[in-house]
Each structure stands twice: as C-alpha cells, then as structure tokens.
Design a protein around this motif. Structure first.
Motif, PDB file in Angstrom:
ATOM      1  N   ALA A  30       1.530  25.470  85.504  1.00 36.35           N
ATOM      2  CA  ALA A  30       0.262  26.053  85.051  1.00 36.35           C
ATOM      3  C   ALA A  30      -0.655  26.358  86.224  1.00 36.35           C
ATOM      4  N   LEU A  31      -0.579  25.550  87.291  1.00 36.88           N
ATOM      5  CA  LEU A  31      -1.420  25.773  88.471  1.00 36.88           C
ATOM      6  C   LEU A  31      -0.732  26.651  89.511  1.00 36.88           C
ATOM      7  N   ASN A  32       0.503  27.063  89.216  1.00 39.09           N
ATOM      8  CA  ASN A  32       1.276  27.907  90.117  1.00 39.09           C
ATOM      9  C   ASN A  32       1.452  27.229  91.479  1.00 39.09           C
ATOM     10  N   THR A  33       1.886  25.967  91.433  1.00 36.65           N
ATOM     11  CA  THR A  33       2.132  25.175  92.643  1.00 36.65           C
ATOM     12  C   THR A  33       3.350  24.286  92.406  1.00 36.65           C
ATOM     13  N   THR A  34       3.602  23.349  93.324  1.00 34.91           N
ATOM     14  CA  THR A  34       4.751  22.447  93.192  1.00 34.91           C
ATOM     15  C   THR A  34       4.268  21.071  92.741  1.00 34.91           C
ATOM     16  N   THR A  35       5.218  20.231  92.371  1.00 36.87           N
ATOM     17  CA  THR A  35       4.853  18.873  91.934  1.00 36.87           C
ATOM     18  C   THR A  35       4.447  17.991  93.111  1.00 36.87           C
ATOM     19  N   ASP A  36       4.666  18.431  94.339  1.00 38.22           N
ATOM     20  CA  ASP A  36       4.248  17.669  95.514  1.00 38.22           C
ATOM     21  C   ASP A  36       2.774  17.858  95.825  1.00 38.22           C
ATOM     22  N   ASP A  37       2.140  18.799  95.183  1.00 38.79           N
ATOM     23  CA  ASP A  37       0.726  19.075  95.442  1.00 38.79           C
ATOM     24  C   ASP A  37      -0.114  17.859  95.011  1.00 38.79           C
ATOM     25  N   ASP A  38      -1.064  17.477  95.865  1.00 36.06           N
ATOM     26  CA  ASP A  38      -1.914  16.317  95.560  1.00 36.06           C
ATOM     27  C   ASP A  38      -2.720  16.531  94.270  1.00 36.06           C
ATOM     28  N   PHE A  39      -3.135  17.762  94.017  1.00 36.19           N
ATOM     29  CA  PHE A  39      -3.919  18.053  92.823  1.00 36.19           C
ATOM     30  C   PHE A  39      -3.096  17.785  91.555  1.00 36.19           C
ATOM     31  N   VAL A  40      -1.834  18.111  91.586  1.00 38.43           N
ATOM     32  CA  VAL A  40      -0.942  17.850  90.452  1.00 38.43           C
ATOM     33  C   VAL A  40      -0.806  16.336  90.240  1.00 38.43           C
ATOM     34  N   VAL A  41      -0.661  15.601  91.353  1.00 40.78           N
ATOM     35  CA  VAL A  41      -0.547  14.147  91.272  1.00 40.78           C
ATOM     36  C   VAL A  41      -1.814  13.559  90.652  1.00 40.78           C
ATOM     37  N   HIS A  42      -2.970  14.029  91.097  1.00 43.93           N
ATOM     38  CA  HIS A  42      -4.231  13.501  90.571  1.00 43.93           C
ATOM     39  C   HIS A  42      -4.430  13.889  89.104  1.00 43.93           C
ATOM     40  N   LEU A  43      -4.078  15.090  88.738  1.00 39.87           N
ATOM     41  CA  LEU A  43      -4.184  15.498  87.338  1.00 39.87           C
ATOM     42  C   LEU A  43      -3.257  14.669  86.441  1.00 39.87           C
ATOM     43  N   LEU A  44      -2.052  14.402  86.911  1.00 42.22           N
ATOM     44  CA  LEU A  44      -1.139  13.564  86.143  1.00 42.22           C
ATOM     45  C   LEU A  44      -1.702  12.154  86.009  1.00 42.22           C
ATOM     46  N   LEU A  45      -2.286  11.640  87.084  1.00 43.68           N
ATOM     47  CA  LEU A  45      -2.893  10.308  87.045  1.00 43.68           C
ATOM     48  C   LEU A  45      -4.073  10.268  86.073  1.00 43.68           C
ATOM     49  N   VAL A  46      -4.899  11.314  86.099  1.00 46.87           N
ATOM     50  CA  VAL A  46      -6.036  11.376  85.174  1.00 46.87           C
ATOM     51  C   VAL A  46      -5.533  11.447  83.738  1.00 46.87           C
ATOM     52  N   TYR A  47      -4.492  12.253  83.519  1.00 47.79           N
ATOM     53  CA  TYR A  47      -3.925  12.348  82.172  1.00 47.79           C
ATOM     54  C   TYR A  47      -3.425  10.993  81.706  1.00 47.79           C
ATOM     55  N   MET A  48      -2.697  10.292  82.575  1.00 48.11           N
ATOM     56  CA  MET A  48      -2.146   8.992  82.204  1.00 48.11           C
ATOM     57  C   MET A  48      -3.275   7.983  81.931  1.00 48.11           C
ATOM     58  N   SER A  49      -4.314   8.030  82.754  1.00 48.13           N
ATOM     59  CA  SER A  49      -5.453   7.127  82.545  1.00 48.13           C
ATOM     60  C   SER A  49      -6.150   7.449  81.232  1.00 48.13           C
ATOM     61  N   THR A  50      -6.371   8.734  80.979  1.00 46.40           N
ATOM     62  CA  THR A  50      -7.022   9.147  79.734  1.00 46.40           C
ATOM     63  C   THR A  50      -6.165   8.753  78.538  1.00 46.40           C
ATOM     64  N   ASN A  51      -4.869   8.939  78.673  1.00 46.57           N
ATOM     65  CA  ASN A  51      -3.956   8.559  77.596  1.00 46.57           C
ATOM     66  C   ASN A  51      -4.017   7.056  77.348  1.00 46.57           C
ATOM     67  N   ALA A  52      -4.055   6.252  78.407  1.00 49.60           N
ATOM     68  CA  ALA A  52      -4.138   4.791  78.262  1.00 49.60           C
ATOM     69  C   ALA A  52      -5.458   4.391  77.616  1.00 49.60           C
TER      70      ALA A  52
END
Length: 147
Positions: A30-52
């Motif tokens: 969706a962001l037109n980048t790779t999974t190594d991008d720090d922004f993707v890592v932070h978004l996944l972390l935010v999603y996981m935190s929000t989900n928890a």
C-alpha cells in the motif's frame, strides 16, 4: 533475516506469524515500499499495539458485563434472603410473644394454685383448731392428760 524480522523478534521475542508477515506485505504494497522499510515496521507495531489494546478493552467490557450480571444476581439473592429473613424474624417475634403469653398463663396458674393452697391450708388449720376446741370441750375433766 530482514529488519522487520529482527525488530519483531527483539520486541516480541518470537518470529513473525504468517498472518503478521502477510499484513506487513500488504502495508508495504500500500505504501509502495518493501517490508524492510522502518515505516512499515512501525505501522505494523502500531497495528499490533492497537489490536492488543482493542482486545484488552473487549475483555474489560466483557468482564464488566459479567460483573454487572453477577451483581444483579447477587442483588436478587440478597433481596430474597432479606424477604425470607424478614418473614423469619416476624415468625420468631410471634413465637417469642406466644412464649411470653404462655409463661404469663403458667405464672397465673401457679399463683392461683398457690393462693388456693394457702387458703386450703388456712381452712385446714381453722378446722383443726375448731376440732381441737370442740374436742377439748367434749373431754371429761378427769381424763385430761397432764393436768
């Protein structure tokens, strides 16, 4: 090992699960980048935190609802106990009042018997005295003992 896998292992202490890896791939696409991008890592972390947080909130709401239901059950049980205890208290007060009345009746009977026996004793004593006086009057003078 990618940046995402290293970061996830250091934060959560485990590897990415397949559904988490798919989520990271979708975010990166969706962001037109790779999974190594720090922004993707932070978004996944935010999603996981929000989900928890959402899961914890749902558990808290469920616990609150269970407590409310249990409190309603407790209130109903307490009300029933109070009604039963109130009835039991009235019954016990009635039994106590009946006991007092019966005791008063027994005391009255004992007192009347006591007065009756005292009157009988007085009548017997008077009768004995009258017999004694009559007997003394009927006795010839020469037969008196101790005279």
């Amino acid at each position: 090992m990618t940046n995402l896998e290293r970061f996830y292992r250091s934060v959560h202490g485990r590897d990415l699960q397949p559904w988490e890896r798919q989520l990271a791939v979708r975010i990166a696409a969706a962001l037109n980048t790779t999974t190594d991008d720090d922004f993707v890592v932070h978004l996944l972390l935010v999603y996981m935190s929000t989900n928890a947080i959402t899961n914890m909130y749902n558990e808290l709401v469920a616990a609150r609802n269970r407590l409310a239901e249990d409190n309603q059950d407790l209130i109903r049980a307490l009300t029933a106990d109070l009604r039963r205890n109130r009835l039991m208290s009235y019954v016990l007060l009635g039994v106590a009042a009946l006991g007092v009345l019966v005791s008063a009746g027994i005391l009255g009977t004992v007192l009347s018997l006591s007065h009756g026996s005292a009157a009988s004793a007085t009548r017997i004593a008077a009768a004995l005295e009258a017999c004694g006086q009559r007997g003394a009057a009927d006795t010839p003078r020469g037969f008196g003992i101790g005279r």
